[in-house]
Structures are given as C-alpha cells and as structure tokens.
Scaffold this motif. Structure first.
Motif: not given
Length: 85
Positions: A36-42, A70-71, A76-77
């Motif tokens: 959760i601490t990373k930017p949404p796309a990462e 699983e990605l 992107g989730t």
C-alpha cells in the motif's frame, strides 16, 4: 485384435500424460504481494516465488510471511490468493 488394444492403450496413456503436464504448467504462477505504501501502478511487488492457482489447504507466503497473490495484468491488481506448490 490384441495389437489394436495395445495401440489404443498406449495412445490413451500418452494423451493422459500430456494432459497432466499441461494442467501442471498452467497452475504455476509467479507470486506478488500488495504494498500500500507504493504508488498505485507499483503496488503489486514481485516476490520471485512460484505458487499455484489451484486451491489447497496452504496459502502461498513469501519469506516474510506475507500472503502471495496472482497479478492481474489487465487491471494491475494482485488480489487472487495463491497456494503452495
């Protein structure tokens, strides 16, 4: 007649083995954890671990005890639970 039975049996065994290998390959997927601490796309972080998408009693975890998912490349989730191989 006996030769036909042997040939038919061998063909069936080959087809069954090929199907099992195909299922096994499809069930192995690379694991990701959600940060959760990373930017949404990462936020889906690769843990360099292979897991299975076939449900079992044991969920797949990384070396820190985090559940591995699983990605979903399209959205992107990474929310689908994975299981130990």
């Amino acid at each position: 007649m006996p030769l036909a039975v042997v040939v038919l049996g061998a063909a069936a065994a080959f087809a069954t083995n090929a199907a099992k290998q195909n299922d096994s390959a499809q069930s192995m997927v690379k694991g990701y954890y959600y940060d959760i601490t990373k930017p949404p796309a990462e936020r889906c972080v690769d843990v360099n671990q292979w897991c299975s998408n076939v449900p079992t009693a044991n969920t797949c975890e990384d070396s820190f005890g985090r559940d591995v998912h699983e990605l979903n490349v399209i959205s992107g989730t990474c929310t689908t639970t994975l299981y130990r191989l």
